[in-house]
Design a protein around this motif. Structure first.
Motif, mmCIF file in Angstrom:
data_model
loop_
_atom_site.group_PDB
_atom_site.id
_atom_site.type_symbol
_atom_site.label_atom_id
_atom_site.label_comp_id
_atom_site.label_asym_id
_atom_site.label_seq_id
_atom_site.Cartn_x
_atom_site.Cartn_y
_atom_site.Cartn_z
ATOM 1 N N ALA A 72 -15.784 5.453 9.862
ATOM 2 C CA ALA A 72 -14.737 5.830 9.924
ATOM 3 C C ALA A 72 -14.459 5.306 8.535
ATOM 4 N N SER A 73 -13.138 5.840 8.209
ATOM 5 C CA SER A 73 -12.341 5.606 6.312
ATOM 6 C C SER A 73 -10.858 5.350 6.635
ATOM 7 N N PRO A 74 -10.191 4.644 6.935
ATOM 8 C CA PRO A 74 -9.312 5.127 7.678
ATOM 9 C C PRO A 74 -7.837 5.671 6.372
ATOM 10 N N LEU A 75 -6.975 6.625 6.422
ATOM 11 C CA LEU A 75 -6.317 7.237 5.347
ATOM 12 C C LEU A 75 -5.115 6.227 5.034
ATOM 13 N N ALA A 76 -3.981 6.047 4.127
ATOM 14 C CA ALA A 76 -3.191 4.752 3.739
ATOM 15 C C ALA A 76 -2.268 5.879 4.014
ATOM 16 N N ASP A 77 -0.868 5.235 4.571
ATOM 17 C CA ASP A 77 0.311 5.963 4.842
ATOM 18 C C ASP A 77 0.587 5.195 3.946
ATOM 19 N N THR A 78 1.324 6.318 3.186
ATOM 20 C CA THR A 78 1.993 5.955 1.834
ATOM 21 C C THR A 78 3.670 5.911 1.397
ATOM 22 N N GLY A 79 3.298 6.407 2.592
ATOM 23 C CA GLY A 79 5.237 6.796 3.329
ATOM 24 C C GLY A 79 5.667 8.131 3.124
ATOM 25 N N ALA A 80 4.714 8.629 1.883
ATOM 26 C CA ALA A 80 4.844 10.304 2.098
ATOM 27 C C ALA A 80 3.975 10.376 2.722
ATOM 28 N N GLY A 81 2.876 10.105 3.857
ATOM 29 C CA GLY A 81 2.442 11.159 4.506
ATOM 30 C C GLY A 81 1.372 9.685 4.457
ATOM 31 N N LEU A 82 0.200 10.815 5.364
ATOM 32 C CA LEU A 82 -1.242 9.739 5.150
ATOM 33 C C LEU A 82 -2.043 10.373 4.281
ATOM 34 N N ARG A 83 -2.697 9.512 3.080
ATOM 35 C CA ARG A 83 -3.628 10.327 2.106
ATOM 36 C C ARG A 83 -4.748 9.288 1.331
ATOM 37 N N LEU A 84 -5.491 10.157 0.822
ATOM 38 C CA LEU A 84 -7.211 9.704 0.863
ATOM 39 C C LEU A 84 -5.998 7.831 0.448
ATOM 40 N N ASP A 85 -7.485 6.240 0.932
ATOM 41 C CA ASP A 85 -7.367 5.221 0.043
ATOM 42 C C ASP A 85 -8.808 4.848 -1.315
ATOM 43 N N PRO A 86 -8.339 4.765 -1.807
ATOM 44 C CA PRO A 86 -9.243 4.969 -2.653
ATOM 45 C C PRO A 86 -10.089 3.748 -2.462
ATOM 46 N N ASP A 87 -9.251 2.629 -2.950
ATOM 47 C CA ASP A 87 -10.380 1.992 -2.514
ATOM 48 C C ASP A 87 -11.143 1.276 -1.252
ATOM 49 N N ARG A 88 -10.698 1.991 -0.201
ATOM 50 C CA ARG A 88 -11.622 1.777 1.050
ATOM 51 C C ARG A 88 -12.146 2.631 1.120
ATOM 52 N N LEU A 89 -12.122 3.922 0.784
ATOM 53 C CA LEU A 89 -12.858 4.774 0.464
ATOM 54 C C LEU A 89 -13.889 4.111 -0.446
ATOM 55 N N ASP A 90 -13.837 3.522 -1.157
ATOM 56 C CA ASP A 90 -15.157 3.090 -2.443
ATOM 57 C C ASP A 90 -16.073 2.095 -1.413
ATOM 58 N N ALA A 91 -15.464 1.404 -1.033
ATOM 59 C CA ALA A 91 -15.964 0.232 -0.451
ATOM 60 C C ALA A 91 -16.943 1.050 0.932
ATOM 61 N N ASP A 92 -16.513 1.856 1.894
ATOM 62 C CA ASP A 92 -17.119 2.451 2.762
ATOM 63 C C ASP A 92 -18.235 3.818 2.672
#
Length: 380
Positions: free
Chosen positions: A129-149
């Motif tokens: 599981a690579s959680p999405l990031a809550d950007t304040g404007a909705g859930l979006r991909l978290d590039p740093d987390r995705l890169d690590a995962d």
């Protein structure tokens, strides 16, 4: 979505209308409260009258999709490329088997469509599981987390447009995914089943249409099932990129498809685009209506209108219902919504609600939510 009464809908035999008791209002699973588009109804009627109920062939499904993809996405695709499969998840598993081995890591962006967990697990792969990031404007991909995962993974199973977050990946986001996948030697498999259901101002970009080595090695999955309400007819298209590893794909994937699904899918993509656009207009109205109803009746519910799909992701954590908020809505409000925890740990306190219904049903759904949360009845 305004033409079918609730009484008529309750006569249906699909899971949406048979899963719950008769006093429950179901707004959970991905089915729409619409009649069939007339060209689809006609092609199915002709098949039944002809006794045309044998094994499936492509029936022109791929060619019709390619025409639609060219018009809507600007994607020039050879009709000989798409492979007929029974459904999107069957195509996902076929692609997984072609590019990975049991025990390999498959990354998914969570919260996400529940079968991503179950089908990947049954295929013998390890879900990461690579959680999405809550950007304040909705859930979006978290590039740093995705890169690590993605480090050490074999596959990134992507959902675009995303279910349940409703976001549509931009070209910049897709290129970032491709760069990351290429850096880690990961194959992307992209479930794009909700692509026809973008809202005004949004544009879907198929992953394998971008000019990138990782996109050329990727697979995308498309189907008419969600946008034209054909899930029970079973037909989808697995589309390998020009450099995708296809040597280990079985040559009998077509056998899981239904002939009616292929016939209906061809009619949908070739003849029912105006019908689709009417549905999209109705969904646009309903996503705005839901915002207004929640603002009036349940202002502490977190809601961001989706950029695509008819599935909305509601944050009920402010009401202290616990992780499984849907259970409370069912027990106290007789409302059937999808429990957020089905989509992953990040869904605790959330529910998914389907807005592909009439304004009256959507309004009643919010009233039942308010009742479950002990809010006074609306003066209206």
């Amino acid at each position: 979505m305004e033409s079918l009464t609730l009484d008529r809908l309750r006569r249906r035999h699909s899971v949406k209308w048979r899963h719950y008791a008769a006093d429950v209002l179901p707004v959970w699973v991905a089915e729409m409260d619409t009649p069939l588009a007339e060209p689809i109804r006609e092609v199915l009627r002709e098949a039944v009258e002809a006794g045309d109920t044998g094994y499936a062939t492509d029936c022109g499904y791929a060619e019709a999709f390619c025409g639609f993809a060219s018009d809507r996405y600007g994607w020039s695709l050879d009709p000989s490329v798409p492979i007929l499969v029974g459904d999107v998840m069957g195509g996902v598993v076929a692609a997984l088997d072609a590019v990975s081995r049991p025990g390999d890591r498959v990354v998914i962006s969570t919260p996400v469509y529940p079968p991503f967990y179950s089908f990947v697990g049954r295929a013998g792969r390890k879900v990461v599981a690579s959680p999405l990031a809550d950007t304040g404007a909705g859930l979006r991909l978290d590039p740093d987390r995705l890169d690590a995962d993605l480090a050490g993974a074999s596959v990134y199973l992507m959902c675009n447009p995303h279910n349940p977050a409703g976001h549509v990946l931009t070209r910049e986001e897709l290129i970032a995914v491709a760069d990351t996948a290429e850096r880690h030697g990961v194959t992307v498999i992209s479930d794009e089943i909700h692509a026809p259901l973008t809202m005004p101002g949004e544009r879907h970009i198929p992953f394998t249409s971008i000019d990138h080595p990782a996109a050329a090695r990727a697979f995308t999955l498309h189907s008419a099932s969600k946008a034209w309400n054909l899930a029970g007819l079973k037909a989808a298209l697995l589309i390998p990129g020009p450099a995708a590893e296809v040597s280990d794909l079985p040559d009998d994937l077509w056998a899981a498809a239904g002939l009616f699904g292929a016939l209906a899918g061809r009619a949908a993509f070739a003849e029912c685009v105006d019908w689709l656009d009417e549905v999209r207009t109705g969904l646009d109205h309903n996503r705005t209506l839901l915002a207004a109803l929640l603002a009036e009746r349940l202002p502490e519910v977190g809601y961001r209108p989706p950029q695509a799909t008819y599935l909305t992701w509601l944050d009920l954590r402010a009401y202290g219902l616990g992780a499984d908020a849907a259970d409370v809505l069912l027990e106290k409000g007789r409302l059937g919504v999808h429990n957020g925890t089905s989509f992953g740990a990040e869904g605790a306190g959330f529910v998914r609600l389907n807005i592909a219904t009439s304004r009256a049903v959507l309004t009643e759904a919010v009233e039942r939510m308010a009742r479950a949360l002990d809010r006074p009845a609306s003066a209206a």
